[in-house]
Design an enzyme around this catalytic site. Structure first.
Site, mmCIF file in Angstrom:
data_model
loop_
_atom_site.group_PDB
_atom_site.id
_atom_site.type_symbol
_atom_site.label_atom_id
_atom_site.label_comp_id
_atom_site.label_asym_id
_atom_site.label_seq_id
_atom_site.Cartn_x
_atom_site.Cartn_y
_atom_site.Cartn_z
ATOM 1 C CB SER A 10 -12.863 -5.466 -0.574
ATOM 2 O OG SER A 10 -13.434 -6.609 -0.006
HETATM 3 N N1 SAH Z 1 -17.554 -8.455 -0.414
HETATM 4 C C1 SAH Z 1 -17.724 -7.486 0.637
HETATM 5 C C2 SAH Z 1 -16.567 -7.481 1.621
HETATM 6 C C3 SAH Z 1 -16.869 -8.386 2.648
HETATM 7 S S1 SAH Z 1 -15.961 -8.488 4.134
HETATM 8 C C4 SAH Z 1 -17.963 -6.091 0.112
HETATM 9 O O1 SAH Z 1 -17.849 -5.892 -1.100
HETATM 10 O O2 SAH Z 1 -18.293 -5.224 0.913
HETATM 11 C C5 SAH Z 1 -16.275 -10.207 4.377
HETATM 12 C C6 SAH Z 1 -17.689 -10.596 4.607
HETATM 13 O O3 SAH Z 1 -17.726 -12.004 4.660
HETATM 14 C C7 SAH Z 1 -18.276 -10.090 5.925
HETATM 15 O O4 SAH Z 1 -19.474 -9.432 5.705
HETATM 16 C C8 SAH Z 1 -18.475 -11.369 6.718
HETATM 17 O O5 SAH Z 1 -19.586 -11.333 7.585
HETATM 18 C C9 SAH Z 1 -18.671 -12.388 5.629
HETATM 19 N N2 SAH Z 1 -18.434 -13.773 6.002
HETATM 20 C C10 SAH Z 1 -17.474 -14.282 6.814
HETATM 21 N N3 SAH Z 1 -17.591 -15.613 6.913
HETATM 22 C C11 SAH Z 1 -18.654 -15.959 6.143
HETATM 23 C C12 SAH Z 1 -19.285 -17.199 5.845
HETATM 24 N N4 SAH Z 1 -18.864 -18.365 6.344
HETATM 25 N N5 SAH Z 1 -20.339 -17.188 5.013
HETATM 26 C C13 SAH Z 1 -20.815 -16.019 4.485
HETATM 27 N N6 SAH Z 1 -20.266 -14.826 4.744
HETATM 28 C C14 SAH Z 1 -19.189 -14.798 5.558
#
Ligand code: SAH
Length: 223
Positions: free
Chosen positions: A73
């Site tokens: 993010s």
């Molecule tokens: N917080 C992260 C940004 C993540 S992007 C950081 O600091 O880098 C969003 C993430 O959510 C991705 O890795 C994606 O695989 C995950 N995601 C999407 N749907 C999800 C779900 N149902 N359960 C767990 N993770 C999920």
């Protein structure tokens, strides 16, 4: 001149303390006031949470690709979400949904006693765990799971941070909030997502909008 070794923890040049200081100044200009959050972003080596090829861009205020169609993010959004869950005091136990690179979890881990984080993509979780170990972050527990169900065995949580977007607030997550807990999540269809903060007060859940955001979708199942 010393040549930066791959993934140097302190960082040099484009990954240096000066680059982090500039990022913090920018976040402050954009309205982030919480000194605790700015302090952590000023110290945590974000360049270790992206691929080496992108390390020189790690202190730009922008989301960056981390593979498998996912993104670390934008620092401004990390700061805003973190400040939102710290608003009424330091939550003891925090759940993050969507570990991704691990950066948001690491920021939280520097500010609260215990972080739990869940990720649906095995490969991303594996890399994030290596980063937590390398940085000596011992107060993060992580799980390979679909975050739609939260982490019921470990709840309730004083705060929940969801870092992937859903059309609606996810009911099982709201139920895993402690009596005075808060949840921050992107909500709404792609292209029209809003960051929403929900404050629980006993049997009342009050929500407020914190501005437009663009997160990848919260998907079902694990891979
Ligand atoms: N917080 C992260 C940004 C993540 S992007 C950081 O600091 O880098 C969003 C993430 O959510 C991705 O890795 C994606 O695989 C995950 N995601 C999407 N749907 C999800 C779900 N149902 N359960 C767990 N993770 C999920």
């Amino acid at each position: 001149m010393a040549v930066s070794s791959a993934g140097d923890v302190s960082g040099r040049g484009m990954t240096s303390q000066r680059a982090r200081d500039r990022l913090v100044a920018r976040l402050r200009e954009h309205g982030i006031e919480d000194q605790r959050v700015l302090g952590v972003i000023g110290q945590l080596p974000r360049h270790l949470f992206v691929d080496e090829a992108l390390a020189s861009r790690a202190y730009e205020d922008t989301a960056l690709p981390i593979g498998l169609g996912q993104f670390i993010s934008q620092p401004y959004i990390v700061a805003k979400m973190t400040a939102a869950v710290l608003r009424t005091g330091v939550p003891q136990r925090v759940l993050e949904v969507g570990t991704g690179s691990g950066y948001q979890a690491a920021v939280l881990a520097c500010l609260v006693p215990q972080v739990h984080t869940v990720e649906r993509i095995d490969e991303l979780l594996y890399t994030a765990r290596r980063r937590f170990r390398r940085l000596g972050l011992k107060n993060i527990r992580s799980r390979h799971a679909d975050g739609h169900v939260g982490w019921p065995e470990e709840g309730p949580f004083d705060a929940i941070v969801v870092t992937a977007g859903a059309d609606e607030l996810v009911a099982p997550l709201l139920r895993q909030l402690s009596e005075t807990g808060s949840l921050v999540a992107p909500v709404g269809p792609a292209g029209a997502q809003e960051l929403v903060r929900v404050q629980r007060d006993g049997e009342a859940w009050r929500s407020e909008k914190l501005g437009a955001v663009a997160f990848v979708p919260l998907l079902a199942g694990v891979i």
